[in-house]
Design an enzyme around this catalytic site. Sequence first.
Site, short mmCIF file in Angstrom:
data_model
loop_
_atom_site.label_atom_id
_atom_site.label_comp_id
_atom_site.label_asym_id
_atom_site.label_seq_id
_atom_site.Cartn_x
_atom_site.Cartn_y
_atom_site.Cartn_z
N PRO A 105 0.80 -1.21 0.00
CA PRO A 105 0.00 0.00 0.00
C PRO A 105 0.85 1.28 0.00
O PRO A 105 1.62 1.52 0.92
CB PRO A 105 -0.81 -0.10 1.31
CG PRO A 105 -0.74 -1.53 1.69
CD PRO A 105 0.56 -2.03 1.19
N GLU A 106 0.69 2.07 -1.04
CA GLU A 106 1.20 3.44 -1.06
C GLU A 106 -0.01 4.35 -0.96
O GLU A 106 -1.12 3.89 -0.69
CB GLU A 106 2.04 3.69 -2.32
CG GLU A 106 3.26 2.76 -2.41
CD GLU A 106 4.13 3.01 -3.63
OE1 GLU A 106 4.19 4.17 -4.08
OE2 GLU A 106 4.74 2.06 -4.12
#
Length: 273
Positions: A2-3
């Site tokens: 997850p960014e």
Amino acid sequence: MPELPEVETTRNGIAPHIEQQRIEQVVVRDTRLRWPVPEDLAHLAQGRTVLAVTRRAKYLLLALDNGNLIIHLGMSGSLRITQTKQQPEKHDHIDIAFAGGKCLRFRDPRRFGCLLWSQQNPLMHPLLASLGPEPLDDCFSGEYLHLRAQGRSIPVKTFIMDQHIVVGVGNIYANEALFLTGLHPLVPAKTISREHFGQLIAAIKSVLSRAIAQGGTTLRDFVNEAGKPGYFQQALNVYGRSGQPCKRCGTTIRSLRMNQRASFFCPLCQNGG
DNA sequence: AGTGCGGCCTGTCCGC
DNA sequence: TGCGGACAGGCCGCAC
């Protein structure tokens, strides 16, 4: 992994299910995240109402009527909306069960994520207090980056991945933004002109916005609140494409390692600063 | 102060 | 088919 786009996708997905809802029960099956889950989490949160779900950098902030939950998804974390009665699976570490039967379920196989309690303004929490600007804010400009790059000899890729410079740009989107700008990842930050930084800013905003619109990038772990993957991986130009032809010029994409991270670039399109 | 690196984790993949 | 090792990397905290 997850960014910012994946965290924003998660926020968009969970908010309508849990805002203004009352927490009925909290179940912690494993406290061993990056930092220990507070022992008294159930005591703090049970019976409380979720007022709002917001995001700062890659942190999700759940404002309750008596305090705040700070959640980071780390490398492999995901938050899903399930039914409380649905059997948890391996690595489902935390359940936040709501009146009505819905459940916010935190899964994180590698346990690099965290869930913390912040009594006061979570933006003042030590983990959040010194973060750089949001990349999609107007104040994040080429002028700002140029100013911050003065005297910095570090590679531009390392520079834009520094959360104190700008938040939310992880390895995937750093690689993609540098490709779009024609900047080699090893170019020293201080040698880049203000104009070139302006182009880099535009590329970062563009790639993050498009990734959010596509529901994020799913390489292996990421799923949204409904357990579904994102679609932006189809639009990646360089990340993970070592040995394959550049989509723009056909040159073979190459990779190198910097700071123990894989960097991907087109040797022709990204020929320097 | 700026910079680089070790460490935390588990699932997946590769070569033998 | 089993097994060891490399790899994935966000980000804190430490050493220089």
